[in-house]
Structure formats: structure tokens, C-alpha cells
Design a protein around this motif. Structure first.
Motif, short mmCIF file in Angstrom:
data_model
loop_
_atom_site.label_atom_id
_atom_site.label_comp_id
_atom_site.label_asym_id
_atom_site.label_seq_id
_atom_site.Cartn_x
_atom_site.Cartn_y
_atom_site.Cartn_z
N VAL A 160 0.80 -1.23 0.00
CA VAL A 160 0.00 0.00 0.00
C VAL A 160 0.84 1.28 0.00
CG1 VAL A 160 -2.02 -1.06 1.09
CG2 VAL A 160 -0.22 -0.09 2.53
N SER A 161 2.01 1.24 0.63
CA SER A 161 2.84 2.45 0.75
C SER A 161 3.20 3.05 -0.60
CB SER A 161 4.15 2.12 1.46
OG SER A 161 3.89 1.56 2.70
N THR A 162 3.41 2.19 -1.59
CA THR A 162 3.79 2.66 -2.92
C THR A 162 2.76 3.68 -3.40
OG1 THR A 162 4.51 0.38 -3.30
CG2 THR A 162 4.58 1.87 -5.20
N ALA A 163 1.48 3.37 -3.18
CA ALA A 163 0.40 4.25 -3.62
C ALA A 163 0.13 5.37 -2.60
CB ALA A 163 -0.87 3.43 -3.84
N ASP A 164 0.14 5.02 -1.32
CA ASP A 164 -0.16 5.99 -0.25
C ASP A 164 0.63 7.29 -0.37
OD1 ASP A 164 -2.17 5.06 1.46
OD2 ASP A 164 -0.79 3.71 2.49
N ALA A 165 1.92 7.15 -0.63
CA ALA A 165 2.81 8.32 -0.67
C ALA A 165 2.33 9.35 -1.68
CB ALA A 165 4.24 7.87 -1.02
N PHE A 166 1.70 8.88 -2.76
CA PHE A 166 1.24 9.79 -3.82
C PHE A 166 -0.21 10.20 -3.60
CE2 PHE A 166 4.79 7.31 -5.23
CZ PHE A 166 5.65 8.31 -5.67
N VAL A 167 -1.01 9.28 -3.08
CA VAL A 167 -2.41 9.60 -2.77
C VAL A 167 -2.45 10.72 -1.72
CG1 VAL A 167 -4.49 8.67 -1.67
CG2 VAL A 167 -3.33 7.35 -3.44
N LEU A 168 -1.52 10.70 -0.78
CA LEU A 168 -1.45 11.77 0.22
C LEU A 168 -1.24 13.15 -0.40
CD1 LEU A 168 0.68 10.41 3.22
CD2 LEU A 168 -1.66 11.28 3.31
N ARG A 169 -0.67 13.18 -1.58
CA ARG A 169 -0.45 14.45 -2.29
C ARG A 169 -1.62 14.75 -3.22
NH1 ARG A 169 2.53 14.97 0.84
NH2 ARG A 169 1.52 16.98 0.91
N GLY A 170 -2.62 13.90 -3.21
CA GLY A 170 -3.78 14.12 -4.07
C GLY A 170 -3.64 13.53 -5.46
N ALA A 171 -2.59 12.76 -5.67
CA ALA A 171 -2.37 12.19 -7.00
C ALA A 171 -3.18 10.91 -7.20
CB ALA A 171 -0.89 11.89 -7.19
N VAL A 172 -3.31 10.51 -8.45
CA VAL A 172 -4.06 9.31 -8.82
C VAL A 172 -3.09 8.19 -9.20
CG1 VAL A 172 -5.74 8.35 -10.47
CG2 VAL A 172 -5.93 10.75 -9.72
N PRO A 173 -3.09 7.09 -8.45
CA PRO A 173 -2.25 5.98 -8.89
C PRO A 173 -2.89 5.32 -10.11
CG PRO A 173 -3.06 5.64 -6.62
CD PRO A 173 -3.79 6.82 -7.19
N LEU A 218 -3.81 -3.83 -5.38
CA LEU A 218 -4.36 -2.58 -4.82
C LEU A 218 -5.64 -2.13 -5.52
CD1 LEU A 218 -1.13 -0.42 -4.21
CD2 LEU A 218 -2.31 -1.96 -2.62
N HIS A 219 -5.75 -2.39 -6.82
CA HIS A 219 -6.93 -1.89 -7.54
C HIS A 219 -8.21 -2.61 -7.10
CE1 HIS A 219 -6.12 -5.35 -10.14
NE2 HIS A 219 -7.33 -5.23 -10.62
N SER A 220 -8.05 -3.74 -6.39
CA SER A 220 -9.24 -4.45 -5.93
C SER A 220 -9.59 -4.07 -4.49
CB SER A 220 -9.04 -5.97 -6.05
OG SER A 220 -8.02 -6.38 -5.16
N ALA A 221 -8.73 -3.29 -3.84
CA ALA A 221 -9.00 -2.86 -2.45
C ALA A 221 -9.88 -1.61 -2.45
CB ALA A 221 -7.67 -2.55 -1.76
N PRO A 222 -10.65 -1.39 -1.38
CA PRO A 222 -11.54 -0.22 -1.34
C PRO A 222 -10.82 1.11 -1.63
CG PRO A 222 -11.96 -1.65 0.54
CD PRO A 222 -10.78 -2.23 -0.18
N ALA A 223 -9.66 1.31 -1.01
CA ALA A 223 -8.94 2.58 -1.23
C ALA A 223 -8.38 2.65 -2.65
CB ALA A 223 -7.82 2.75 -0.21
N GLY A 224 -8.01 1.52 -3.19
CA GLY A 224 -7.50 1.49 -4.56
C GLY A 224 -8.57 1.90 -5.56
#
Ligand SMILES: *Cc1c(COP(=O)(O)O)cnc(C)c1O
Length: 377
Positions: A82-95, A323-329
């Protein structure tokens, strides 16, 4: 019982930590942090290495350094932590998730270009199991479209691609020293910086937006708040724990590699018989024996496999749920193109025990049980 993981420990760690405590030098950027930074700079050839509180934080720091903004798109595999995506999601970016290659479980370099849009800012390759992504191709695409590359090299400490350390290809690389990784400080990581021009800003953001690092080097006579930032530096006690392992880094590496090679050798016959699949290490990649996994026929066979080993006191585990199958993803990201391999391959994979100190007789016992599972003598 054979555990899946036992965190690495070497005896000198206790002495080094005691030294920190006795000298009352436990805050960040002390002697051991500096030793660790220097050790990694020398070993990896990175322009600069800064210890951080985690790989997650190192990636967050990289996202800040790349000035990732809301609405920016960042290309990465879905098969990752999850961290791979989290770091960018925190900046408002779209993985934007791209499919993996079935042989290495790494992002498919040939599917990246089609996922690029006008909003794409960065590519984040994840070197799964310490086996390198196809960095030549990825760097070529990044250059063509003027994108940042941030390597999630959490699992890639001491691995290389065509003779160059993982984490040193992209603008930034992130290592992890979590207790499940090859070298550990409990919680911790490092940011690898390729270009000279990014070093100063990295030091500033890591130190709450202040130019304190420069101050301590005597380059300025007052330190002040110069940019946004956060606190990403670990206590020197944690660094002391890690440094003890770095002094034995090659021994730890060899020990893990012996287990990895023994697994591979022992299970090759089952591979030839078509009972299971073994990891692939492409030409030009030197891995670090971070992980030994096998791939079963499907999720049902994997469930049976893990439970059979458990009955025999062997702890094996599956790995990432894409990750794309997880709720946050689903909420924050999207999958580009067809999920040809990500879900299918992730459902077949099981990881076997592998840690510093695992004995050959234990690996042999595990392999014997795997033969028993398949009913092969
Ligand atoms: C372990 C890991 C992380 C997170 O590392 P932390 O140091 O726990 O933050 C990130 N990405 C990958 C691929 C990992 O394996």
C-alpha cells in the motif's frame, strides 16, 4: 515450528545501542545515522543516501521532492504494498495501475507507455522480491515523456541491474529496513538521491523544512524555516541497530542466498514435472534472496498448499492483494488496460520461510514436505 520470518539480529547491535544510551546521543542524524548513510552511498554509488523513519516516509519525501500535486497521475503496479500508492495519494495524486509480467511479478515495462496521459508525472517501479524491473526501458520512457522515476526498492537492498544498484536509476529510490526486510532497524528506511541538485531540498524537507543540516555542517551560522517539510529522521538508536547488520551485510547476504539456492535446487524437479513454478531472475539482474516464492496452479491449490505446510509446522504466506481491488485502490486509483496477470498470478503465489539463520536442514525439511504435498517421491 518454522517461522515465515525471523528479523535479522547481530550481537554487536546491543553494544552499539548501549553506547548511544550511555552517551545520551539518541536523537536523529547522530554518528550511527551518518555511518549508515555513508555505507549505503559507498555500496550503491547513489549521489546521497539519507536514513528515514520508513520506506513509506522515504517515498513520501520523494513525492514532495517531485512536487506531486492533486490530479497528477503516477504509474505503478497494482501488485505492491500500500505504501507505494499511499505516498502519492497523500499528495492528491491518482495511482494508475499497470499490469505485471508473470515471470518476475514486476510492472510490465511494455504496458507503461499506453498508460501515459498529459497528467502523468512519475513512474514508480517496484522491484519485487529484490529482482529488478526492466530499468533500461523504463528510463527510456521516462526520458521521452519527461517523467520522474521513483524506485520502490524496499525489497531491493544489495540487488543490482546490469551492475548498478537498485534505487540508483531513478531520480529517487526508497529502501526499507522494516523487520521483514533483509536488513532491519525495526522501523526505518532510506531515501536514495541521484542528482546533486536535489540533495539540499531533500535535507530540508526531511528536517521539518529547515536548513538545519547545512547549519550543522557549518555552512551557515543560523538555521531557519525555508520550505515546507516534515520529520523523517530516525533515532540514532535505530540506526545503531541497523549499522551492526551492515558490518555483516555480506555474511547476511550469503546466508540468505544459500537458502534461496537450496530451495531452487531442491524444487527444480517439481518445476520440470510441471507441478509448480519457481521465481525467474532475468539476465542482468542480481537479486538479494529477499524472498523465495512458488506458484501453484490456482488459488484453491495455494490454500491447500499453505494449510498442508501449516499442519507440518511450516509457516508459508501469500502476498499482496492487488491494490486496484482494495476499497482505497478503487476510490483513489484506476487500472489502465487489462488485468491479464496481476490478479491471476497474485492468487497463485506462496512465499516460503526465508531469513538470516534459516538452516539447510530446515529448507530440506520444507522441500520434503512440498514433495509430499504433490505426492512425488
Ligand atoms: C516493505 C515495503 C514497503 C514499506 O516499507 P516500510 O519501511 O515498512 O515503510 C513499501 N514497498 C514495498 C514493496 C515493501 O515491500
Amino acid at each position: 515450528m518454522i517461522n515465515f520470518n525471523v528479523p535479522p539480529y547481530v550481537e554487536t547491535a546491543a553494544d552499539y545501542i548501549q553506547e548511544c544510551v550511555k552517551n545520551q546521543k539518541i536523537c536523529g542524524d547522530g554518528a550511527y545515522t551518518k555511518k549508515c548513510n555513508a555505507w549505503f552511498e559507498e555500496r550503491t554509488g547513489a549521489g546521497k543516501v539519507l536514513l528515514t523513519t520508513s520506506c513509506t516516509h522515504a517515498t513520501e519525501l520523494a513525492a514532495l521532492l517531485c512536487d506531486i500535486k492533486p490530479g497528477d497521475e503516477v504509474i505503478m503496479p497494482s501488485y505492491t504494498f500500500v505504501s507505494t500508492a499511499d505516498a502519492f495519494v497523500l499528495r492528491g495524486a491518482v495511482p494508475v495501475f499497470v499490469d505485471i509480467r508473470p515471470d518476475t511479478m514486476n510492472i510490465d515495462e511494455n504496458k507503461i507507455e499506453a498508460a501515459i496521459t498529459e497528467k502523468t508525472k512519475a513512474i514508480v517501479p517496484v522491484h519485487y522480491a529484490g529482482v529488478a524491473c526492466e530499468m533500461d526501458k523504463i528510463m527510456e520512457i521516462a526520458k521521452k515523456y519527461n517523467l520522474y522515476v521513483i524506485e520502490d526498492a524496499a525489497q531491493g537492498v544489495m540487488s543490482s541491474y546490469k551492475g548498478k544498484a537498485l534505487g540508483t536509476f531513478g531520480n529517487f529510490g526508497a529502501f526499507s529496513f522494516h523487520e521483514t526486510k533483509n536488513y532491519s532497524m525495526g522501523e526505518g528506511g532510506a531515501l536514495l538521491i541521484r542528482d546533486e541538485k536535489d540533495i539540499e531540498n531533500a535535507e530540508i524537507i526531511r528536517e521539518k523544512g529547515t536548513n538545519r543540516s547545512k547549519f550543522f555542517r557549518g555552512q551557515i551560522d543560523k538555521y531557519t524555516w525555508v520550505n515546507y517539510g516534515s520529520s523523517y529522521l530516525p533515532s540514532d538508536m535505530n540506526a545503531a541497530y541497523l549499522y551492526a547488520q551492515l558490518e555483516k551485510a555480506d555474511e547476511i547476504y550469503e546466508d540468505r542466498m544459500n537458502s534461496w539456492n537450496l530451495y531452487y535446487e531442491r524444487l527444480s524437479k517439481l518445476k520440470e514435472m510441471g507441478k509448480l513454478e519457481l521465481p525467474t531472475v532475468p539476465e542482468g539482474c542480481v537479486h538479494n534472496a529477499h524472498m523465495f516464492y512458488v506458484k501453484l496452479k490456482d488459488i484453491e491449490e495455494r490454500t491447500a498448499f499453505i494449510s498442508f505446510l501449516k499442519q507440518n509446522e511450516i509457516m508459508s504466506v501469500f502476498h499482496y492483494i492487488p491494490l486496484h481491488s482494495a476499497p482505497a485502490g478503487q476510490k483513489f486509483g484506476r487500472f489502465h488496460g487489462v488485468d491479464e496477470y496481476t490478479t491471476k498470478e497474485s492468487e497463485r503465489l506462496a512465499r516460503l520461510p526465508l531469513y538470516y539463520g534459516l538452516k539447510a536442514e530446515q529448507v530440506n525439511y520444507i522441500c520434503d514436505k512440498i514433495y509430499e504435498f504433490f505426492g512425488v517421491k
